[in-house]
Design an enzyme around this catalytic site. Structure first.
Site, mmCIF file in Angstrom:
data_model
loop_
_atom_site.group_PDB
_atom_site.id
_atom_site.type_symbol
_atom_site.label_atom_id
_atom_site.label_comp_id
_atom_site.label_asym_id
_atom_site.label_seq_id
_atom_site.Cartn_x
_atom_site.Cartn_y
_atom_site.Cartn_z
ATOM 1 N N ASP A 223 -3.421 15.248 1.970
ATOM 2 C CA ASP A 223 -4.556 14.654 1.266
ATOM 3 C C ASP A 223 -5.804 14.823 2.122
ATOM 4 O OD1 ASP A 223 -2.878 13.936 -0.766
ATOM 5 O OD2 ASP A 223 -2.712 11.831 -0.160
ATOM 6 N N ASP A 225 -8.273 12.865 2.610
ATOM 7 C CA ASP A 225 -8.836 11.655 3.219
ATOM 8 C C ASP A 225 -7.999 11.130 4.384
ATOM 9 O OD1 ASP A 225 -6.671 10.841 1.760
ATOM 10 O OD2 ASP A 225 -7.729 9.351 0.554
ATOM 11 N N TRP A 285 -2.199 8.878 -10.854
ATOM 12 C CA TRP A 285 -1.840 8.458 -9.499
ATOM 13 C C TRP A 285 -0.403 7.944 -9.444
ATOM 14 C CZ3 TRP A 285 -0.209 3.856 -7.447
ATOM 15 C CH2 TRP A 285 -0.210 3.776 -6.050
ATOM 16 N N GLU A 288 4.727 11.075 -7.665
ATOM 17 C CA GLU A 288 5.164 12.439 -7.321
ATOM 18 C C GLU A 288 5.807 12.504 -5.935
ATOM 19 O OE1 GLU A 288 1.250 12.139 -5.370
ATOM 20 O OE2 GLU A 288 1.994 11.546 -7.342
ATOM 21 N N ASP A 289 5.312 11.698 -4.983
ATOM 22 C CA ASP A 289 5.892 11.718 -3.637
ATOM 23 C C ASP A 289 7.337 11.217 -3.646
ATOM 24 O OD1 ASP A 289 3.600 12.717 -2.331
ATOM 25 O OD2 ASP A 289 2.709 10.724 -2.318
ATOM 26 N N MET A 315 -7.401 6.580 7.222
ATOM 27 C CA MET A 315 -7.799 7.001 5.886
ATOM 28 C C MET A 315 -9.291 6.729 5.690
ATOM 29 S SD MET A 315 -6.477 5.671 2.139
ATOM 30 C CE MET A 315 -4.974 6.629 2.159
ATOM 31 N N HIS A 318 -12.500 4.822 0.247
ATOM 32 C CA HIS A 318 -13.182 5.318 -0.946
ATOM 33 C C HIS A 318 -12.672 4.542 -2.154
ATOM 34 C CE1 HIS A 318 -9.514 7.480 -2.258
ATOM 35 N NE2 HIS A 318 -9.324 7.686 -0.966
ATOM 36 N N ARG A 320 -11.192 4.384 -6.005
ATOM 37 C CA ARG A 320 -10.251 5.226 -6.740
ATOM 38 C C ARG A 320 -11.018 6.198 -7.631
ATOM 39 N NH1 ARG A 320 -5.083 5.083 -7.473
ATOM 40 N NH2 ARG A 320 -4.892 2.963 -6.664
#
Length: 379
Positions: A223, A225, A285, A288-289, A315, A318, A320
């Site tokens: 990712d 971030d 969101w 998937e992981d 991280m 931010h 969403r």
């Protein structure tokens, strides 16, 4: 009578003197040829040169011994001929020496510094990052100049509307990867349009496009971030699929649960193909992981992780993203991984590349990946 005897005696003396002179002359000639035998070797070279008249591109030299030049002697010719005729000494080899093969890169590079200070208050520009990393070549590629890495690593980032985060990521990761002696290329997979975001499908696209660009055998999925806080967290592939981001500040630097595989992970090409890549049907969101973790364990592999003190990440805070709302179907899909992983993955991937642009610090691949299927009506 006495005069006749005297004449004969003189005649004998003259003959003896002449004979002595002749012997002396012969001795001198023998000594002369012995001393100057090296000089007279020029005749053989001259004759050899004449015998090479049929050779292509040969050079021939002709000498006029009766040139009429004042004080021209055979000895002076011998003195100058050494400069005119080809030397019998072997010519120097002008071929550049073959470079020595580089040694293998060490498992733990010597230039690592350990814990890093990561902050996001400074303004970062791409021009600054480029100045700080002059050895990174077009497309965000780098190869260690002093050793031979065992792996070639593609770093793949799913992306949309995160330009400021990308600057921080490039600022911190390029120096870390170079110190780790990684042979790498960075690929930003940009989802065009404003439809629902699909992280895992973008990662599949990144794998597919990266292997078209170079012969990668290791893939790091990150990712944009997440920044590692320790450069001893080595970004290469291991015997088992690797989960790098195991201790984020977001979760109090702890693993949130045993099956967590989010943030930053790595698989070899063989491992990636064994699980049929990642699922394509997780729109929005989450989920998937966990599906990827299930694919790994269902295929007889185990997740490897660094020490919790090394696998720490910060991280970039931010809000969403719009059109990346939580996927309400993620829980039912996770439970069905065993039935879907053979038909949903890299083997069923469909997308369209709109553009590929190679910038000094990364390669940007903009793609269209479609839209999520309509959700079934409740009740």
């Amino acid at each position: 009578m006495s005069r006749l005897m005297l004449g004969r005696t003189l005649e004998r003396i003259c003959k003896a003197v002449l004979l002595l002179c002749l012997v002396h002359f012969l001795i001198m000639m023998i000594l002369y040829f012995d001393v100057y035998s090296q000089r007279f070797d020029i005749f053989s070279r001259f004759n050899n040169g004449r015998g090479a008249n049929n050779s292509r591109g040969a050079h021939h030299y002709y000498y006029n011994f009766s040139s009429g030049r004042p004080n021209t002697t055979f000895a002076s010719y011998l003195a100058t001929a050494d400069h005119l005729l080809p030397s019998t000494k072997p010519e120097a080899n002008h071929t550049p020496p073959t470079p020595k093969p580089l040694p293998p890169c060490p498992e733990v590079p010597l230039g690592l510094v350990g814990r890093l200070l990561i902050e996001f208050s400074s303004q970062i520009t791409l021009e600054r990052v480029q100045r700080e990393n002059p050895n990174v070549t077009e497309g965000g590629k780098y190869t260690p100049p002093d050793c031979r890495p065992k792996q070639k690593v593609a770093i793949i980032i799913p992306f949309r509307h995160r330009d400021n985060h990308l600057k921080y990521w490039l600022h911190y990761l390029h120096p870390v990867l170079r110190r780790q002696k990684i042979d790498y290329g960075i690929y930003i997979i940009n989802q065009l349009g404003e439809d629902t975001f699909n992280r895992a499908k973008l990662l599949n696209v990144g794998y597919t496009e990266a292997i078209k660009d170079a012969e990668y055998n290791c893939f790091i999925f990150s990712d944009v971030d997440l920044i590692p806080m320790d450069d001893r967290n080595l970004y290469h592939c291991y015997d088992q699929p690797r989960h790098f981001a195991i201790a984020m500040d977001k979760f109090g630097f702890r693993l949130p649960y045993a099956g967590y595989f989010g943030g930053v992970s790595g698989l070899s090409k063989k491992q990636f193909l064994k699980i049929n890549g990642f699922p394509n049907e997780y729109w929005g969101w989450g989920g998937e992981d966990d599906d990827i973790y299930n694919r790994i364990t269902l295929n007889g592999m185990k997740v490897s992780r660094p020490d919790v003190r090394i696998g720490r990440y910060r991280m970039i805070k931010h809000e969403r993203d719009k059109h990346n709302e939580p996927n309400p179907q993620r829980f039912s899909k996770i439970q069905n991984t065993k039935n879907t992983m053979r038909k949903d993955g890299i083997s069923s991937l469909m997308y369209r590349v709109v553009s590929i642009k190679k910038y000094p610090l990364y390669t940007n691949i903009s793609v269209e990946i479609g839209k999520p299927p309509p959700r079934p009506l409740k009740g």
